[in-house]
Write an enzyme that holds these catalytic residues in place. Structure first.
Site, PDB file in Angstrom:
ATOM      1  N   HIS A 247       0.295   1.971  -8.367  1.00 29.18           N
ATOM      2  CA  HIS A 247      -0.626   3.096  -8.103  1.00 29.18           C
ATOM      3  C   HIS A 247      -1.909   2.971  -8.925  1.00 29.18           C
ATOM      4  CE1 HIS A 247       2.826   5.971  -6.666  1.00 29.18           C
ATOM      5  NE2 HIS A 247       2.576   4.990  -5.810  1.00 29.18           N
TER       6      HIS A 247
ATOM      7  N   LEU B 139       0.867  -1.172   0.000  1.00 24.83           N
ATOM      8  CA  LEU B 139       0.000   0.000   0.000  1.00 24.83           C
ATOM      9  C   LEU B 139       0.907   1.226   0.000  1.00 24.83           C
ATOM     10  CD1 LEU B 139      -2.754  -0.929   2.646  1.00 24.83           C
ATOM     11  CD2 LEU B 139      -2.959  -0.944   0.155  1.00 24.83           C
ATOM     12  N   ASP B 140       0.498   2.264  -0.720  1.00 21.75           N
ATOM     13  CA  ASP B 140       1.299   3.481  -0.799  1.00 21.75           C
ATOM     14  C   ASP B 140       1.473   4.109   0.582  1.00 21.75           C
ATOM     15  OD1 ASP B 140       1.262   3.063  -3.522  1.00 21.75           O
ATOM     16  OD2 ASP B 140      -0.355   4.509  -3.877  1.00 21.75           O
ATOM     17  N   LEU B 141       2.438   5.011   0.668  1.00 18.20           N
ATOM     18  CA  LEU B 141       2.735   5.714   1.908  1.00 18.20           C
ATOM     19  C   LEU B 141       1.489   6.341   2.523  1.00 18.20           C
ATOM     20  CD1 LEU B 141       4.907   6.925   3.882  1.00 18.20           C
ATOM     21  CD2 LEU B 141       5.020   8.885   2.307  1.00 18.20           C
TER      22      LEU B 141
END
Length: 234
Positions: free
Chosen positions: A183, A100-102
């Protein structure tokens, strides 16, 4: 199994390091000193390293409610990793199932079972993942059809696989995808001229992130839950 391998399976030591401590006389088997790394042992025997009883840790499966501001890697010079939120033995063996992205929150799986991880994260298994997205602009109902047909992402050669979009309100949507491109959710909305302001993963397969798991906390999956994940792949 060999004594040196047993010690590796119970500790952070490498095979050569395990052999060294054995030869140094720091290991006992059933209370008897053993200096031969090749000695065959079983899990039912009492094996101690420097007075500490060793026990093999089996494969582990965790679910975490990932908060924003943490990265899904074992080490990062600029940000905290999700593993700083955990306190588990032999933690270096664990990895996240996908990423999962930041700034993305929500359901994150963590394990040391590579085969289980691959079944869930490999694109060929098309495991469904559902995200709640809050958007900068209202979403037109036509996006439901566009996402169901697949959209072209910037820099890609092939459109996305069919995805299911549910419009909760004009600027809040639930999106279920069956692949995991870089993304992807943010790029899908960008492809229709919108921007994701906030993103939260709620579900993988049939497993939903429970309200009882607070942001930043984690728990071990039950055997039944782990087995359910293994069955979601096509």
């Amino acid at each position: 199994m060999r004594l040196d391998k047993f010690i590796c399976d119970c500790t952070e030591l490498t095979r050569s390091q395990a052999g060294k401590v054995i030869r140094q006389g720091l290991v006992t088997v059933d209370q008897q000193l053993c200096k031969q790394p090749s000695t065959q042992v079983t899990a039912v025997q009492q094996i101690e390293l420097d007075g500490e009883l060793l026990k093999i840790i089996g494969l582990r499966y965790f679910v975490m409610h990932k908060p924003a501001g943490y990265v899904c890697s074992t080490d990062d010079p600029d940000h905290n990793t999700v593993f700083t939120l955990m306190d588990e033995p032999m933690q270096s063996r664990l990895h996240t199932v996908g990423r999962l992205d930041l700034d993305t929150t929500g359901l994150l799986l963590i394990t040391d079972d590579g085969q289980w991880s691959h079944q869930i994260s490999s694109p060929k298994h098309e495991c469904a993942k559902t995200y709640r997205a809050w958007l900068a602009d209202p979403v037109d109902a036509s996006a439901i059809t566009l996402f169901a047909e697949g959209v072209m992402l910037n820099g890609e050669k092939h459109p996305t696989k069919p995805a299911q979009l549910e419009i909760v309100n004009p600027q809040e949507c639930l999106l279920t995808i069956h692949e995991g491109r870089y993304h992807q959710v943010k790029r899908m909305f960008a492809a229709i001229g919108n921007k994701v302001e906030k993103l939260h993963r709620e579900q993988i397969g049939s497993f939903k992130l429970g309200a009882d798991l607070a942001e930043g906390s984690y728990r071990e999956l039950t055997l039944a839950e782990a087995t359910t994940f293994a069955a979601v792949a096509k």
